[in-house]
Design a protein around this motif. Structure first.
Motif, PDB file in Angstrom:
ATOM      1  N   VAL A  28       0.969  -1.161   0.305  1.00  0.00           N
ATOM      2  CA  VAL A  28      -0.195   0.100   0.312  1.00  0.00           C
ATOM      3  C   VAL A  28       0.750   0.750   0.212  1.00  0.00           C
ATOM      4  O   VAL A  28       1.597   1.032   0.761  1.00  0.00           O
ATOM      5  N   ASN A  29       0.345   2.399  -1.275  1.00  0.00           N
ATOM      6  CA  ASN A  29       1.248   3.100  -1.086  1.00  0.00           C
ATOM      7  C   ASN A  29       1.353   4.226   0.224  1.00  0.00           C
ATOM      8  O   ASN A  29       0.823   3.641   0.951  1.00  0.00           O
ATOM      9  N   GLU A  30       2.662   5.227   0.157  1.00  0.00           N
ATOM     10  CA  GLU A  30       2.226   5.947   2.094  1.00  0.00           C
ATOM     11  C   GLU A  30       1.314   6.355   1.924  1.00  0.00           C
ATOM     12  O   GLU A  30       1.160   6.802   3.043  1.00  0.00           O
ATOM     13  N   SER A  31       1.279   7.123   0.970  1.00  0.00           N
ATOM     14  CA  SER A  31      -0.428   8.279   1.434  1.00  0.00           C
ATOM     15  C   SER A  31      -1.225   7.611   1.479  1.00  0.00           C
ATOM     16  O   SER A  31      -1.931   7.460   2.072  1.00  0.00           O
ATOM     17  N   THR A  32      -1.550   6.179   0.897  1.00  0.00           N
ATOM     18  CA  THR A  32      -2.979   5.604   0.999  1.00  0.00           C
ATOM     19  C   THR A  32      -2.966   5.376   2.486  1.00  0.00           C
ATOM     20  O   THR A  32      -3.749   5.043   3.349  1.00  0.00           O
ATOM     21  N   MET A  33      -1.835   4.748   2.439  1.00  0.00           N
ATOM     22  CA  MET A  33      -1.719   4.460   4.177  1.00  0.00           C
ATOM     23  C   MET A  33      -1.615   4.901   5.926  1.00  0.00           C
ATOM     24  O   MET A  33      -2.463   4.740   6.367  1.00  0.00           O
ATOM     25  N   GLN A  34      -1.289   6.599   4.848  1.00  0.00           N
ATOM     26  CA  GLN A  34      -1.864   7.241   6.106  1.00  0.00           C
ATOM     27  C   GLN A  34      -3.132   7.942   6.138  1.00  0.00           C
ATOM     28  O   GLN A  34      -3.489   8.404   7.096  1.00  0.00           O
ATOM     29  N   ARG A  35      -3.467   7.549   5.408  1.00  0.00           N
ATOM     30  CA  ARG A  35      -5.175   8.146   4.682  1.00  0.00           C
ATOM     31  C   ARG A  35      -5.890   6.932   5.552  1.00  0.00           C
ATOM     32  O   ARG A  35      -6.782   7.125   6.684  1.00  0.00           O
ATOM     33  N   VAL A  36      -5.977   6.029   5.178  1.00  0.00           N
ATOM     34  CA  VAL A  36      -6.012   5.236   6.168  1.00  0.00           C
ATOM     35  C   VAL A  36      -5.984   5.164   8.002  1.00  0.00           C
ATOM     36  O   VAL A  36      -7.558   4.615   8.247  1.00  0.00           O
ATOM     37  N   ARG A  37      -4.649   4.947   8.002  1.00  0.00           N
ATOM     38  CA  ARG A  37      -4.303   5.445   9.806  1.00  0.00           C
ATOM     39  C   ARG A  37      -5.233   6.681  10.308  1.00  0.00           C
ATOM     40  O   ARG A  37      -5.953   6.096  11.218  1.00  0.00           O
ATOM     41  N   GLN A  38      -4.905   7.804   9.268  1.00  0.00           N
ATOM     42  CA  GLN A  38      -6.092   8.553   9.958  1.00  0.00           C
ATOM     43  C   GLN A  38      -7.120   8.227  10.034  1.00  0.00           C
ATOM     44  O   GLN A  38      -8.102   8.946  11.534  1.00  0.00           O
ATOM     45  N   ALA A  39      -8.050   7.549   9.400  1.00  0.00           N
ATOM     46  CA  ALA A  39      -9.685   7.738   9.338  1.00  0.00           C
ATOM     47  C   ALA A  39      -9.793   5.824  10.389  1.00  0.00           C
ATOM     48  O   ALA A  39     -10.638   6.278  11.370  1.00  0.00           O
ATOM     49  N   ILE A  40      -8.539   5.394  10.690  1.00  0.00           N
ATOM     50  CA  ILE A  40      -8.826   4.146  11.983  1.00  0.00           C
ATOM     51  C   ILE A  40      -8.833   4.997  13.059  1.00  0.00           C
ATOM     52  O   ILE A  40      -9.402   5.357  13.867  1.00  0.00           O
ATOM     53  N   GLU A  41      -8.354   5.841  13.144  1.00  0.00           N
ATOM     54  CA  GLU A  41      -7.745   6.523  14.612  1.00  0.00           C
ATOM     55  C   GLU A  41      -9.196   8.112  14.779  1.00  0.00           C
ATOM     56  O   GLU A  41      -9.594   7.815  16.236  1.00  0.00           O
ATOM     57  N   GLN A  42      -9.653   8.769  13.672  1.00  0.00           N
ATOM     58  CA  GLN A  42     -10.314   9.655  13.726  1.00  0.00           C
ATOM     59  C   GLN A  42     -12.117   8.616  14.473  1.00  0.00           C
ATOM     60  O   GLN A  42     -12.594   9.288  15.015  1.00  0.00           O
ATOM     61  N   LEU A  43     -11.992   7.685  13.805  1.00  0.00           N
ATOM     62  CA  LEU A  43     -13.201   6.675  14.155  1.00  0.00           C
ATOM     63  C   LEU A  43     -12.811   5.927  15.134  1.00  0.00           C
ATOM     64  O   LEU A  43     -14.022   4.561  16.144  1.00  0.00           O
ATOM     65  N   ASN A  44     -12.223   5.215  16.431  1.00  0.00           N
ATOM     66  CA  ASN A  44     -11.435   4.619  16.777  1.00  0.00           C
ATOM     67  C   ASN A  44     -11.898   3.667  16.389  1.00  0.00           C
ATOM     68  O   ASN A  44     -12.206   2.281  17.586  1.00  0.00           O
ATOM     69  N   TYR A  45     -11.510   3.064  15.175  1.00  0.00           N
ATOM     70  CA  TYR A  45     -11.522   1.441  14.946  1.00  0.00           C
ATOM     71  C   TYR A  45     -10.737   0.367  15.779  1.00  0.00           C
ATOM     72  O   TYR A  45      -9.744   0.420  16.189  1.00  0.00           O
ATOM     73  N   ARG A  46     -11.316  -0.330  15.977  1.00  0.00           N
ATOM     74  CA  ARG A  46     -10.904  -1.510  16.550  1.00  0.00           C
ATOM     75  C   ARG A  46     -11.634  -2.934  15.483  1.00  0.00           C
ATOM     76  O   ARG A  46     -12.376  -3.191  15.306  1.00  0.00           O
ATOM     77  N   PRO A  47     -10.290  -3.344  14.995  1.00  0.00           N
ATOM     78  CA  PRO A  47     -10.749  -5.218  14.696  1.00  0.00           C
ATOM     79  C   PRO A  47     -11.573  -6.143  15.654  1.00  0.00           C
ATOM     80  O   PRO A  47     -10.674  -5.649  16.325  1.00  0.00           O
ATOM     81  N   ASN A  48     -12.532  -6.482  14.807  1.00  0.00           N
ATOM     82  CA  ASN A  48     -13.091  -7.780  15.199  1.00  0.00           C
ATOM     83  C   ASN A  48     -11.776  -8.724  15.835  1.00  0.00           C
ATOM     84  O   ASN A  48     -11.858  -9.789  14.297  1.00  0.00           O
ATOM     85  N   ASP A  49     -11.698  -9.308  16.758  1.00  0.00           N
ATOM     86  CA  ASP A  49     -10.542 -10.603  17.157  1.00  0.00           C
ATOM     87  C   ASP A  49     -11.154 -11.542  16.424  1.00  0.00           C
ATOM     88  O   ASP A  49     -10.316 -12.958  16.063  1.00  0.00           O
ATOM     89  N   VAL A  50     -12.515 -11.960  17.245  1.00  0.00           N
ATOM     90  CA  VAL A  50     -13.429 -13.124  16.456  1.00  0.00           C
ATOM     91  C   VAL A  50     -13.470 -13.447  15.380  1.00  0.00           C
ATOM     92  O   VAL A  50     -13.573 -14.552  14.504  1.00  0.00           O
ATOM     93  N   ALA A  51     -13.953 -11.753  14.172  1.00  0.00           N
ATOM     94  CA  ALA A  51     -14.456 -11.864  12.699  1.00  0.00           C
ATOM     95  C   ALA A  51     -12.585 -12.885  12.203  1.00  0.00           C
ATOM     96  O   ALA A  51     -12.645 -12.922  10.877  1.00  0.00           O
ATOM     97  N   ARG A  52     -11.535 -11.691  12.853  1.00  0.00           N
ATOM     98  CA  ARG A  52      -9.912 -12.269  11.865  1.00  0.00           C
ATOM     99  C   ARG A  52      -9.970 -13.085  12.520  1.00  0.00           C
ATOM    100  O   ARG A  52      -9.580 -14.609  11.753  1.00  0.00           O
TER     101      ARG A  52
END
Length: 324
Positions: A28-52
């Motif tokens: 994943v290119n650097e700029s896209t990676m930054q957008r995803v990380r910012q979105a994760i932080e903004q939404l306070n997203y936590r991966p669902n361990d059970v689903a994973r």
């Protein structure tokens, strides 16, 4: 609660791209990676361990089965397994089985349903058939279960012989043994080590052996009877330190002076033996090291299933204290 789709929508990328960023899998290119990380932080997203875990078939969980959490040996062992598990990003689960096979099987079935990644088993009741063809990696610790199952143990037989030899060198002429349960491999090995050192002595008698079942109270009662019936005994090799505490208390109750009238040596090297009065001489196991190695081997088998790994046998060390 935010979902992975919410993150993808906010970052204006696909769900697959978010998954690659989270799992660090794929480019994943650097700029896209930054957008995803910012979105994760903004939404306070936590991966669902059970689903994973359902998706990957992995849970990042390791379980340790112990027979008696009240024996200080096992918390010391568990600490090592927990440290290594955490270091490698695995969640650690401790299961106390009370030496009951039905509890072991119940734990095993429940954990397999939760996609447990691997199991370290300290057991005297699991049979070779019960661990045969297991779907997850499994390591036997402290005691052997099946020759085909990788184990991490210590040299119980040689350690027992060294313990008895040490008592002989201290001048003991009548050496008894308080044994563990006969169905546990390490207790059998320690008993055999004792027997091979004393069976040819003129003074040896089978009355010098009693069973303490790795329990402090049983060892206390068995030792009182042993010493009342055989007052000439001047040395005792005890198959574990927990029973060693019972032996010390039995001698105290009979007003037998340790070490002047009776020398006592245990086996394990738990911290409890260092704070008894008198402190307990013992054949000390490298408790942390064997727990550490069991966890390291298990993780290696989880992450590299085709790796060929041999069983390990570590050495015990004589630790002299006030009881001899």
């Amino acid at each position: 609660m935010a979902t992975i789709r919410d993150v993808a929508k906010l970052a204006n990328v696909s769900v697959a791209t978010v998954s690659r960023v989270i799992n660090k899998n794929g480019y994943v290119n650097e700029s896209t990676m930054q957008r995803v990380r910012q979105a994760i932080e903004q939404l306070n997203y936590r991966p669902n361990d059970v689903a994973r875990s359902l998706f990957k078939g992995k849970s990042k969980m390791i379980a340790l089965f112990v027979p008696d959490i009240m024996n200080p040996f096992f918390p010391e062992l568990a600490r090592a397994v927990e440290d290594i598990s955490n270091k490698h990003g695995y969640t650690f689960i401790l299961c106390n089985t009370d030496n009951q096979n039905d509890k072991e099987i119940a734990y095993l079935n429940a954990l397999l349903q939760k996609s447990i990644d691997g199991i370290i088993l300290v057991s005297s009741t699991m049979t070779p058939n019960q661990v045969k063809d297991m779907k997850v990696p499994m390591i036997a610790l402290d005691r052997k279960i099946n020759p085909d199952l990788i184990s991490v143990t210590v040299n119980n037989y040689e350690g027992a012989r060294q313990a008895v030899q040490y008592l002989k060198n201290q001048g003991c002429k009548r050496i008894a043994h308080v044994s563990g349960p006969e169905n546990i491999s390490n207790a059998r090995e320690r008993f055999k080590g004792y027997l091979d050192e004393v069976r040819d002595e003129e003074w040896f008698h089978s009355d010098f052996i009693c069973v303490g079942n790795y329990a402090v109270n049983e060892a206390f009662e068995a030792t009182k009877n042993l010493l009342k019936m055989n007052p000439e005994i001047d040395g005792i090799f005890v198959a574990n330190d927990l029973m060693g505490v019972g032996v010390l208390k039995a001698a105290e109750s009979l007003k037998i002076k340790i070490p002047n009238e009776l020398s006592v040596i245990g086996f394990d090297g738990i911290e409890l033996g260092n704070i008894t009065s008198p402190s307990l001489t013992t054949m000390a196991q490298p408790i942390y090291s064997i727990g550490k190695r069991a966890a390291e081997i298990l993780i290696q088998k989880i992450e590299h299933p085709n790796t060929v790994i041999k069983s390990e046998e570590h050495k015990v060390k004589l630790t002299t204290r006030e009881s001899t």
